[in-house]
Design an enzyme around this catalytic site. Structure first.
Site, PDB file in Angstrom:
ATOM      1  N   TYR A   1       0.821  -1.237   0.000  1.00  0.00           N
ATOM      2  CA  TYR A   1       0.000   0.000   0.000  1.00  0.00           C
ATOM      3  C   TYR A   1       0.843   1.271   0.000  1.00  0.00           C
ATOM      4  O   TYR A   1       0.297   2.361   0.068  1.00  0.00           O
ATOM      5  CB  TYR A   1      -1.003   0.020   1.158  1.00  0.00           C
ATOM      6  N   LYS A   2       2.159   1.105  -0.049  1.00  0.00           N
ATOM      7  CA  LYS A   2       3.044   2.284  -0.119  1.00  0.00           C
ATOM      8  C   LYS A   2       3.357   2.561  -1.591  1.00  0.00           C
ATOM      9  O   LYS A   2       2.531   3.128  -2.301  1.00  0.00           O
ATOM     10  CB  LYS A   2       4.288   2.030   0.734  1.00  0.00           C
TER      11      LYS A   2
END
Lengths: 417, 417
Positions: free
Chosen positions: A240-241
């Site tokens: 999710y980065k």
């Protein structure tokens, strides 16, 4: 404009020319919000969504989930954790196929792989009961190691690190030995952005007979790596980065082929069993990466990251790293020019070869500065002690956005000091 | 039409009149695919998507993830696992707020709660080292128990069960005693659809000094329960079956308030720590349900289930159960009429009070029958030995769909026998 009082006007011209020459600039428009005035410095915590993702998810609901229903599992979804894992491996990790899988949360995957590695090492050599980890590593890593050591009768060897750096070769060499079972290392430090020497540290651990579990959360999708060539053993990373998988999207796990048959993780569920649909009486772990899965794969949650994988594949991870270095170099030049006179200190390595995709700026007022910036639509994040993290996502961040944001930091530091 | 040769024409009239009188019939149109000719008998494995879900997900990507970015965590997402958990508790479980949370996969949550319960029981009384579980329970449940017993030096007490039923009061009473630490029980058996006596079995376990961990995967959203009134200790359940959360959507966990402070689970991550953002040096578990979380909550994956919670709240779980019983009663009458003459046997309880939301039909040809039905857009699923599972989702299944599907089963049995 107040920031012009202090800013070097040359920085604006430099930002414009860097943007004009940036071969990845065209990708910025692929992301939601690229057109807004908001400055986003936190893609290293939660990447922006690609515009294509909203449509991809809604099409998935209607056509695949709604249209194929339970048949979707046989037709596509059972393979998806491996197919997406292999794509991440090829595009971002330097991992040949069959070694990377999408699984649970980062924390759960770290737990499973760390347990598997410790148990295998201790079984082969009962003296190997130490886990080495940096005292400044991300809390989950430290908490997990602490908990696993307590429940397995192992011992934690804490490596003390300057908060502006991370575990390096000298520190690691002093920490490992014949009692080391596993070393848990951050490839890029969440706090300082320090970029560890992947092959170098792996070799030091191996010389001591230890396995290495790499935490790739802050590097995957931004810093190239070559896990197979390093001889890496195990790795886990966030999606999710820099992979823009969405809030809480599932993590990936890498286990080198040579270890897969001898490592068994403790969360024994139906998806990790050899006989996944015959549902037999006794658990036998599956061959290959499936043994590291436990429950039903989080399919709906792993759809979104495919859009960024498409973009990364198109751009190439080498070009992504080139822009990442240019962005962090530029941010440091701007900080030197307009923030250092205000007492702001660089808390990340100055040498690009030792730096990942974010830059940390330190000042006693940074907690209040962060709150003020958020109110003004400039979004970095804050980490104790006094650290403002400037995350720069190569696919979606521009140089002018970087300058605009750092000028706002200068104003906020002035206001809060 | 070939099936008319055998079918009782009265069944078609009965189906039509049951549909006409069904107060939940209006909800069927809320689901994707309700207009198609496909018969869906597998909502007990993967519920159909509500039509509203595609739009909800795409709006979430653009407005919340894309619009709020990292701020979304502070503004809403950190609370979402508890807010949605509380809604499930109120609507489906009979659980007061503060006891239900959305977490990892079913398997991982079962592992964490079972470990926490076993460790607490053994710490309080070193003789309590037995875990009781049904030998016919879902593989994940059995595999987990086996693995946990091996790693903790505990012992498994297997309860032998007729595959057409589940663990009942007599069987449980014979299995528990002063050495029992935890009992893991399925509320509705995945194979037979047997509905266990929740309060009765909980009381039997408690009399022996054991804790009960309820597996609610096959009942949540279809069978009402009253966990607080039962005096239940712990529970875990799926959200992708009768709660329509999408493929691999995260599970929920329930821990009774009175136990929360004394149970500690082993996967120690940042989200379960008391000081979630100060990220201190030592793990101290948070108060309340947050201590049962580990990593970053799977927000994107827990959005979808809210649409079905809206529908369930509107319909009321009592009305859902009433229709569920009517659907399974009708399915059994149809099976008695047109399938039993073909040698098909009911492998679920005939008494509705002992039956959940699905009915299992047994015949040696059922594996081949299932494959044939799938080709004809009639979608049940198959479970060894010889079991065709007919899952009937009260919100989305009609009586005429049930009849159409069972007529197709009759044709397929004829063709494959």
């Amino acid at each position: 404009m107040p920031h012009h009082r202090d800013a070097d006007d040359g920085l604006a011209a430099e930002a414009a020319s860097l943007d004009a020459a940036d071969p990845l600039a065209r990708h910025r428009d692929a992301f939601v919000g690229a057109e807004s005035a908001l400055v986003y410095f936190d893609g290293n915590s939660l990447g922006r969504p690609p515009r294509a993702t909203a449509e991809r998810l809604s099409r998935f609901v209607t056509d695949e989930w709604g249209g194929r229903l339970i048949r979707g599992w046989d037709e596509a979804w059972m393979q998806l954790p491996f197919a997406i894992g292999d794509r991440i491996g090829a595009i971002a990790l330097g991992a040949a196929s069959g070694q990377t899988v999408i699984g649970d949360s980062t924390t759960v995957l770290l737990y499973k792989l760390l347990r598997a590695a410790l148990d295998a090492q201790s079984a082969a050599d009962p003296d190997r009961v130490e886990i080495v980890v940096g005292r400044d590593d991300f809390p989950t890593d430290r908490y997990l190691v602490e908990g696993i050591a307590a429940e397995r009768g192992a011992r934690v060897v804490w490596v003390d690190v300057d908060t502006s750096r991370g575990v390096d070769a000298d520190l690691l060499r002093a920490a490992v030995g014949p009692r080391t079972a596993v070393v848990l290392l951050s490839h890029v430090s969440y706090r300082s952005g320090y970029l560890a020497d992947g092959p170098g540290l792996t070799a030091i651990a191996h010389e001591a007979g230890a396995l290495v579990l790499w935490d790739l959360c802050h590097s995957a999708g931004s810093v190239p790596m070559d896990l197979d060539a390093w001889g890496a053993d195990l790795a886990v990373g966030c999606t999710y980065k820099y992979l823009n998988g969405g809030p809480g999207s599932p993590a990936f796990a890498y286990v080198a082929s040579r270890h897969q048959h001898r490592l068994v993780q403790p969360v024994q569920g139906w998806m990790g069993a050899a006989d996944v649909f015959s549902m037999g009486p006794v658990y036998r772990p599956a061959d290959g990466m499936r043994r590291f899965l436990s429950g039903t794969p989080p399919v709906l949650a792993m759809i979104a990251m495919q859009d960024t994988l498409d973009l990364l594949e198109d751009a190439g991870i080498a070009a992504v790293r080139t822009k990442s270095v240019a962005l962090t170099d530029f941010a440091i030049r701007v900080a030197d020019g307009i923030l250092s006179p205000l007492g702001v200190r660089l808390a990340s390595p100055r040498d690009a070869a030792e730096r990942g995709g974010h830059v940390t700026l330190s000042h006693p007022a940074m907690r209040a500065v962060t709150a003020r910036l958020w109110r003004d639509d400039v979004i970095p994040d804050y980490r104790d002690p006094h650290g403002l993290r400037i995350g720069l996502s190569p696919l979606s961040t521009s140089f002018i956005e970087t300058l605009t944001g750092l000028r706002a930091v200068a104003e906020a530091v002035r206001a809060e000091s």
